[in-house]
Motif scaffolding. Structure first.
Motif, PDB file in Angstrom:
ATOM      1  N   ARG A 142       0.837  -1.206   0.000  1.00 17.87           N
ATOM      2  CA  ARG A 142       0.000   0.000   0.000  1.00 17.87           C
ATOM      3  C   ARG A 142       0.869   1.253   0.000  1.00 17.87           C
ATOM      4  O   ARG A 142       0.562   2.243  -0.685  1.00 17.87           O
ATOM      5  N   LEU A 143       1.970   1.225   0.759  1.00 18.48           N
ATOM      6  CA  LEU A 143       2.885   2.366   0.774  1.00 18.48           C
ATOM      7  C   LEU A 143       3.427   2.641  -0.621  1.00 18.48           C
ATOM      8  O   LEU A 143       3.521   3.802  -1.044  1.00 18.48           O
ATOM      9  N   ARG A 144       3.777   1.605  -1.352  1.00 17.98           N
ATOM     10  CA  ARG A 144       4.307   1.804  -2.699  1.00 17.98           C
ATOM     11  C   ARG A 144       3.260   2.446  -3.611  1.00 17.98           C
ATOM     12  O   ARG A 144       3.599   3.260  -4.480  1.00 17.98           O
ATOM     13  N   GLU A 145       1.997   2.092  -3.421  1.00 18.82           N
ATOM     14  CA  GLU A 145       0.936   2.760  -4.184  1.00 18.82           C
ATOM     15  C   GLU A 145       0.897   4.250  -3.858  1.00 18.82           C
ATOM     16  O   GLU A 145       0.758   5.095  -4.753  1.00 18.82           O
ATOM     17  N   TRP A 185      15.806  -6.305   6.397  1.00 19.50           N
ATOM     18  CA  TRP A 185      15.377  -4.913   6.539  1.00 19.50           C
ATOM     19  C   TRP A 185      16.203  -3.982   5.657  1.00 19.50           C
ATOM     20  O   TRP A 185      15.684  -2.987   5.132  1.00 19.50           O
ATOM     21  N   ALA A 186      17.484  -4.288   5.493  1.00 24.30           N
ATOM     22  CA  ALA A 186      18.307  -3.481   4.586  1.00 24.30           C
ATOM     23  C   ALA A 186      17.771  -3.576   3.163  1.00 24.30           C
ATOM     24  O   ALA A 186      17.718  -2.575   2.432  1.00 24.30           O
ATOM     25  N   ASP A 187      17.365  -4.784   2.749  1.00 26.12           N
ATOM     26  CA  ASP A 187      16.762  -4.945   1.422  1.00 26.12           C
ATOM     27  C   ASP A 187      15.477  -4.138   1.318  1.00 26.12           C
ATOM     28  O   ASP A 187      15.229  -3.469   0.311  1.00 26.12           O
ATOM     29  N   TRP A 188      14.644  -4.206   2.354  1.00 25.10           N
ATOM     30  CA  TRP A 188      13.369  -3.478   2.344  1.00 25.10           C
ATOM     31  C   TRP A 188      13.606  -1.982   2.153  1.00 25.10           C
ATOM     32  O   TRP A 188      12.964  -1.340   1.317  1.00 25.10           O
ATOM     33  N   ALA A 189      14.538  -1.443   2.926  1.00 24.51           N
ATOM     34  CA  ALA A 189      14.807  -0.007   2.848  1.00 24.51           C
ATOM     35  C   ALA A 189      15.408   0.374   1.497  1.00 24.51           C
ATOM     36  O   ALA A 189      14.973   1.338   0.855  1.00 24.51           O
ATOM     37  N   ALA A 190      16.407  -0.395   1.047  1.00 24.63           N
ATOM     38  CA  ALA A 190      17.057  -0.078  -0.226  1.00 24.63           C
ATOM     39  C   ALA A 190      16.077  -0.198  -1.387  1.00 24.63           C
ATOM     40  O   ALA A 190      16.183   0.529  -2.382  1.00 24.63           O
ATOM     41  N   HIS A 191      15.106  -1.116  -1.264  1.00 29.09           N
ATOM     42  CA  HIS A 191      14.116  -1.311  -2.320  1.00 29.09           C
ATOM     43  C   HIS A 191      13.191  -0.103  -2.448  1.00 29.09           C
ATOM     44  O   HIS A 191      12.686   0.189  -3.541  1.00 29.09           O
ATOM     45  N   LEU A 192      12.974   0.615  -1.342  1.00 25.73           N
ATOM     46  CA  LEU A 192      12.096   1.784  -1.369  1.00 25.73           C
ATOM     47  C   LEU A 192      12.819   3.059  -1.787  1.00 25.73           C
ATOM     48  O   LEU A 192      12.193   3.990  -2.289  1.00 25.73           O
ATOM     49  N   LEU A 193      14.121   3.113  -1.559  1.00 29.78           N
ATOM     50  CA  LEU A 193      14.861   4.339  -1.846  1.00 29.78           C
ATOM     51  C   LEU A 193      15.023   4.537  -3.350  1.00 29.78           C
ATOM     52  O   LEU A 193      15.273   3.583  -4.081  1.00 29.78           O
ATOM     53  N   LEU A 269      -0.944   1.056   8.834  1.00 27.94           N
ATOM     54  CA  LEU A 269      -0.411   2.172   8.050  1.00 27.94           C
ATOM     55  C   LEU A 269      -1.138   3.462   8.411  1.00 27.94           C
ATOM     56  O   LEU A 269      -2.370   3.508   8.425  1.00 27.94           O
ATOM     57  N   ARG A 270      -0.351   4.495   8.713  1.00 28.05           N
ATOM     58  CA  ARG A 270      -0.863   5.849   8.908  1.00 28.05           C
ATOM     59  C   ARG A 270      -0.074   6.753   7.970  1.00 28.05           C
ATOM     60  O   ARG A 270       1.141   6.606   7.847  1.00 28.05           O
TER      61      ARG A 270
END
Length: 347
Positions: A142-145, A185-193, A269-270
């Motif tokens: 949802r965040l990616r949307e 978690w590093a993958d998660w963060a790097a995937h969003l950046l 999610l907020r």
């Protein structure tokens, strides 16, 4: 038209995640997946799991070894649920059998065989999907949307997450659970950046348990999840006892171009777009992240071209984890090259 035949899956390694996470995910795909064989390093667990699965759905065999499981003609894909003391040697053997593998268990970031195994899998066209399922939690999807529509590009991330609880099986095999969790978690963060991480700063080595590190996009800037600050991600993993507040739940604050989002666990999610009231969404009715990853893997296993994480993604996450360890040990930032060619190593 007749329904497509169920995909025969072999399960190797029955670790702590098997009863509450991996088996339920497979069972939710009933009719599309059939667990035909299981094997574990401990024979009594192999027999118990085979008997349990046979009672539930029938037709599950206790395989006599990892190679015997992989070579069965009715096994079209393998869930490596927990490598235990096998480590990456299990993946090495499964690649020789040319069977698609979902690599779900803890892998030691210090194991230097990953690059060679990734190259072999790519050369042979063998699907290997690592458990980077944090990318697919309901809150993350949802965040990616929202990033693509209302919030805009990510500027900074702050994650505070509890480490997995101690477990006798993991302790017995000396599994690097803390470092593995940091890599996820590093993958998660790097995937969003939006841009590649250029520098890693750390005050605690992920391999030592608790960790605190920054993955920076711009060298020299301090990363913060607040309204101002540098660009990148700050990750803190610690035991539940050492975390303030609701220690059992991960909190992630994501500062974007036009607003801020806060993720609580996998489904909370907020978010607030600048100048507008905050909105709250409960996504607990959505499909768990591991279920989504499993579905992507199975579609790849039968020849689909849908994108899914691969060993190169895992290699980058491991490189970030090793860089955090080196930065903590040396007390200096570690420059690192984003993926895109060559070996995934701190430069």
């Amino acid at each position: 038209m007749p329904a497509p035949a169920a995909i025969g899956v072999g399960v190797a390694g029955l670790g702590p995640d098997w009863p509450d996470r991996q088996r339920p995910a497979l069972e939710r795909l009933n009719g599309r997946v059939r667990i035909v064989a299981v094997h574990d390093a401990v024979p009594v667990r192999t027999r118990a799991a085979a008997e349990d699965l046979s009672r539930r759905s029938g037709g599950t065999t206790a395989a006599g070894g990892l190679w015997a499981l992989a070579r069965r003609p009715d096994v079209r894909a393998v869930l490596l649920g927990d490598p235990a003391w096998w480590g990456l040697a299990a993946l090495d053997l499964l690649l020789r059998a040319d069977k698609p593998v979902l690599l779900a268990g803890p892998i030691d970031p210090r194991d230097d065989r990953l690059d060679a195994l990734a190259a072999r899998a790519a050369s042979a066209g063998t699907v290997v999907t690592p458990d980077l399922s944090l990318r697919f939690t309901p809150a993350t999807l949802r965040l990616r949307e929202l990033i693509a529509t209302t919030l805009g590009a990510v500027h900074a991330i702050r994650v505070v997450a509890p480490l997995p609880a101690a477990h006798p099986l993991r302790d017995a095999y000396g599994q690097p659970v803390a470092a593995w969790r940091f890599a996820q978690w590093a993958d998660w963060a790097a995937h969003l950046l939006p841009d590649g991480v250029r520098e890693v700063v750390a005050t605690a080595d992920p391999a030592a348990g608790a960790s605190s590190a920054q993955l920076r996009l711009d060298e020299g800037e301090k990363v913060t999840g607040e309204a101002r600050g540098g660009r990148g991600a700050a990750l803190t993993l610690a035991s539940a006892d050492d975390l303030a507040g609701d220690a059992a739940e991960t909190k992630a604050t994501v500062r974007c171009e036009r607003g801020v989002a806060t993720l609580s666990g996998a489904s909370g999610l907020r978010y607030a777009v600048r100048g507008e009231p905050e909105r709250v969404e409960d996504l607990s009715a959505e499909r768990p992240g591991f279920d989504t990853l499993l579905t992507l893997f199975l579609r790849r296993a039968i020849g689909g071209l849908i994108p899914a994480p691969d060993l190169h993604d895992l290699g980058w996450a491991m490189a970030l984890t090793r860089a955090a360890g080196a930065a903590a040990a040396g007390g200096e930032p570690i420059p690192i090259s984003p993926p895109g060619g060559g070996r995934l190593r701190p430069r």
